[in-house]
Scaffold this motif. Structure first.
Motif, PDB file in Angstrom:
ATOM      1  N   PHE A  13       8.237 -41.637  28.439  1.00 34.09           N
ATOM      2  CA  PHE A  13       8.387 -42.064  29.829  1.00 34.09           C
ATOM      3  C   PHE A  13       8.188 -40.845  30.723  1.00 34.09           C
ATOM      4  O   PHE A  13       8.966 -39.891  30.677  1.00 34.09           O
ATOM      5  N   LEU A  14       7.142 -40.881  31.524  1.00 33.46           N
ATOM      6  CA  LEU A  14       6.768 -39.728  32.346  1.00 33.46           C
ATOM      7  C   LEU A  14       7.345 -39.784  33.752  1.00 33.46           C
ATOM      8  O   LEU A  14       7.189 -38.839  34.525  1.00 33.46           O
ATOM      9  N   GLY A  15       7.990 -40.902  34.123  1.00 33.87           N
ATOM     10  CA  GLY A  15       8.575 -41.031  35.451  1.00 33.87           C
ATOM     11  C   GLY A  15       7.507 -41.186  36.523  1.00 33.87           C
ATOM     12  O   GLY A  15       6.317 -41.362  36.240  1.00 33.87           O
ATOM     13  N   PHE A  16       7.931 -41.116  37.791  1.00 32.48           N
ATOM     14  CA  PHE A  16       6.982 -41.201  38.902  1.00 32.48           C
ATOM     15  C   PHE A  16       6.244 -39.877  39.035  1.00 32.48           C
ATOM     16  O   PHE A  16       6.856 -38.807  39.030  1.00 32.48           O
ATOM     17  N   GLN A  17       4.942 -39.947  39.168  1.00 32.64           N
ATOM     18  CA  GLN A  17       4.106 -38.763  39.354  1.00 32.64           C
ATOM     19  C   GLN A  17       3.333 -38.913  40.657  1.00 32.64           C
ATOM     20  O   GLN A  17       2.627 -39.893  40.854  1.00 32.64           O
ATOM     21  N   GLN A  18       3.494 -37.937  41.545  1.00 32.08           N
ATOM     22  CA  GLN A  18       2.792 -38.003  42.822  1.00 32.08           C
ATOM     23  C   GLN A  18       1.275 -38.024  42.628  1.00 32.08           C
ATOM     24  O   GLN A  18       0.544 -38.634  43.402  1.00 32.08           O
ATOM     25  N   ASN A  19       0.829 -37.369  41.584  1.00 31.11           N
ATOM     26  CA  ASN A  19      -0.589 -37.411  41.228  1.00 31.11           C
ATOM     27  C   ASN A  19      -0.711 -37.985  39.817  1.00 31.11           C
ATOM     28  O   ASN A  19      -0.738 -37.248  38.827  1.00 31.11           O
ATOM     29  N   PRO A  20      -0.801 -39.306  39.704  1.00 24.73           N
ATOM     30  CA  PRO A  20      -0.898 -39.914  38.370  1.00 24.73           C
ATOM     31  C   PRO A  20      -2.264 -39.727  37.724  1.00 24.73           C
ATOM     32  O   PRO A  20      -2.413 -39.858  36.507  1.00 24.73           O
ATOM     33  N   TYR A  21      -3.277 -39.403  38.544  1.00 25.35           N
ATOM     34  CA  TYR A  21      -4.652 -39.362  38.043  1.00 25.35           C
ATOM     35  C   TYR A  21      -4.877 -38.228  37.054  1.00 25.35           C
ATOM     36  O   TYR A  21      -5.661 -38.357  36.113  1.00 25.35           O
ATOM     37  N   LYS A  22      -4.195 -37.109  37.246  1.00 23.32           N
ATOM     38  CA  LYS A  22      -4.368 -35.992  36.319  1.00 23.32           C
ATOM     39  C   LYS A  22      -3.759 -36.299  34.958  1.00 23.32           C
ATOM     40  O   LYS A  22      -4.093 -35.658  33.957  1.00 23.32           O
ATOM     41  N   TRP A  23      -2.883 -37.297  34.924  1.00 19.63           N
ATOM     42  CA  TRP A  23      -2.356 -37.788  33.650  1.00 19.63           C
ATOM     43  C   TRP A  23      -3.276 -38.851  33.060  1.00 19.63           C
ATOM     44  O   TRP A  23      -3.623 -38.822  31.882  1.00 19.63           O
ATOM     45  N   LEU A  24      -3.677 -39.797  33.905  1.00 14.96           N
ATOM     46  CA  LEU A  24      -4.486 -40.923  33.433  1.00 14.96           C
ATOM     47  C   LEU A  24      -5.818 -40.487  32.833  1.00 14.96           C
ATOM     48  O   LEU A  24      -6.357 -41.163  31.947  1.00 14.96           O
ATOM     49  N   LYS A  25      -6.367 -39.374  33.306  1.00 11.98           N
ATOM     50  CA  LYS A  25      -7.678 -38.948  32.798  1.00 11.98           C
ATOM     51  C   LYS A  25      -7.629 -38.625  31.302  1.00 11.98           C
ATOM     52  O   LYS A  25      -8.666 -38.552  30.645  1.00 11.98           O
ATOM     53  N   HIS A  26      -6.418 -38.449  30.760  1.00  8.60           N
ATOM     54  CA  HIS A  26      -6.267 -38.162  29.335  1.00  8.60           C
ATOM     55  C   HIS A  26      -6.116 -39.435  28.504  1.00  8.60           C
ATOM     56  O   HIS A  26      -5.957 -39.357  27.281  1.00  8.60           O
ATOM     57  N   ALA A  27      -6.166 -40.588  29.172  1.00 10.28           N
ATOM     58  CA  ALA A  27      -5.970 -41.857  28.466  1.00 10.28           C
ATOM     59  C   ALA A  27      -7.217 -42.282  27.698  1.00 10.28           C
ATOM     60  O   ALA A  27      -8.341 -42.137  28.180  1.00 10.28           O
ATOM     61  N   ASP A  28      -6.996 -42.816  26.512  1.00 10.65           N
ATOM     62  CA  ASP A  28      -8.067 -43.452  25.748  1.00 10.65           C
ATOM     63  C   ASP A  28      -8.094 -44.951  26.017  1.00 10.65           C
ATOM     64  O   ASP A  28      -9.100 -45.611  25.751  1.00 10.65           O
ATOM     65  N   LEU A  29      -6.977 -45.473  26.558  1.00  9.32           N
ATOM     66  CA  LEU A  29      -6.883 -46.891  26.879  1.00  9.32           C
ATOM     67  C   LEU A  29      -5.800 -47.081  27.936  1.00  9.32           C
ATOM     68  O   LEU A  29      -4.741 -46.449  27.875  1.00  9.32           O
ATOM     69  N   PHE A  30      -6.086 -47.937  28.924  1.00 10.03           N
ATOM     70  CA  PHE A  30      -5.099 -48.321  29.921  1.00 10.03           C
ATOM     71  C   PHE A  30      -4.773 -49.788  29.692  1.00 10.03           C
ATOM     72  O   PHE A  30      -5.673 -50.616  29.521  1.00 10.03           O
TER      73      PHE A  30
END
Length: 359
Positions: free
Chosen positions: A250-267
């Motif tokens: 659980f990463l909590g609220f991130q003001q910039n979620p995009y820098k995390w999402l770019k590491h996703a292999d699946l959403f």
């Protein structure tokens, strides 16, 4: 002479409606519109407002405590147009409309699907809603489903309701996605992401179950959950019960979620219903494969526009096909339909037409 427009919103705390309003006020043509953003409170602001937008803080934590402040402000400013979003605030402004200056128009933006947010006594609510909503000069819905549902529930004339998708600032998002994060993703690990408010409507336990089934044959995988909400503790306990506490983070609220999402292999999404999920557009724009459990709302508008309806599934099963890449034209199609410049232009055209009514 510029047309004065007041955008009124409870706050700029993290949320989809708040992000939409910020995108509109930042991008709207300032040579035509004199823009003021009115916030009931500026506590916990997470969005940046352009320096050419005047911001007024009413210093009221609750909508009901701001009624007189808002009415006084509108009567003092005498804007050509008032634009609001979010349920309680919309209702309050609809009731106050009778006390607006004579030529001040009101547009409200719906944020939810009416049939999923109303009580059992539909007939009484439909009559009351029709009387209240007729005070609006125009109502904006985020998708075809939301628009049709709104008209059916309230009985408002279809000519007074318009569908405009949410504006998404894709260029800004892509830039933000390149920011560094202080976190090491394991090389070769399969990263599956969910992002959103941790609430019942998101049906996150179904996502955890789907991940657990996937992980049985793919041990080197991890589920990341971005966001906060009332169900967080319950969800964390659920992962412990499922013996996944080391595989779900659980990463909590991130003001910039995009820098995390770019590491996703699946959403992945499993909502009961959605108005128009911005985060899905953003995930696709980042090139992330998506898997979405079927539900009513605006999600199908996104997937159908991109010709990826096969990602809208009856059963939430993660398999090797879930990770297939998209056609390279996806980003340009997204910009043409949901890009901030395109959508804000639609809002500008709406504002012009509404302001001209009765002139």
């Amino acid at each position: 002479m510029k047309n004065k427009v007041l955008f009124i919103i409870p706050s700029l705390a993290g949320g989809g409606a708040e992000r939409v309003f910020v995108n509109i006020v930042n991008t709207i043509d300032k040579s035509i519109f004199d823009v003021t953003l009115v916030c009931l409170s500026t506590e916990r602001n997470v969005y940046e407002v352009s320096s050419d937008v005047r911001v007024i803080n009413l210093k009221s934590k609750r909508v009901r405590n701001a009624t007189l402040k808002i009415l006084r402000l509108i009567r003092k400013e005498r804007p050509s147009l008032v634009v609001s979003t979010l349920g309680h605030l919309n209702s309050m402004l609809l009731m106050l409309k009778l006390f607006f200056p004579k030529n001040t128009k009101l547009i409200i933006r719906q944020t939810n699907i009416m049939s999923f947010n109303r009580g059992k006594n539909t007939l009484i609510r439909k009559k009351a809603g029709n009387k209240l909503y007729k005070n609006a000069d125009m109502i904006v819905c985020q998708s075809k489903f939301m628009k049709d549902d709104f008209i059916n529930i309230t009985g408002v004339k279809s000519s007074n309701v318009i569908k405009i998708y949410n504006p998404v600032d894709l260029d800004s998002m892509l830039i933000k996605s390149n920011e560094d994060i202080k976190y090491e993703f394991n090389e070769g690990q399969i990263n599956i992401f969910f992002a959103g408010r941790l609430e019942e409507v998101k049906r996150i336990p179904l996502i955890i179950d789907a991940f657990q089934n996937f992980r049985e044959k793919n041990h080197y995988s991890k589920l990341y959950i971005l966001g906060e909400g009332p169900k967080k503790s319950e969800l964390m306990n659920y992962t412990v019960k499922k013996k996944l506490s080391h595989s779900v983070e659980f990463l909590g609220f991130q003001q910039n979620p995009y820098k995390w999402l770019k590491h996703a292999d699946l959403f992945i999404m499993a909502s009961k219903h959605e108005g128009m999920p911005n985060v899905l557009i953003e995930a696709i724009a980042l090139g992330i494969p998506v898997l979405v459990l079927k539900h009513p709302g605006g999600t199908i508008d996104i997937l159908r526009t991109l010709n990826i309806e096969d990602r809208f599934v009856n059963n939430l099963v993660i398999d090797k096909n879930s990770f297939d890449a998209y056609d390279k034209r996806v980003l340009s199609i997204l910009k043409a339909n949901f890009g901030v410049e395109i959508v804000v232009k639609q809002y500008e055209d709406l504002f012009k037409s509404v302001i001209q009514i009765g002139e």
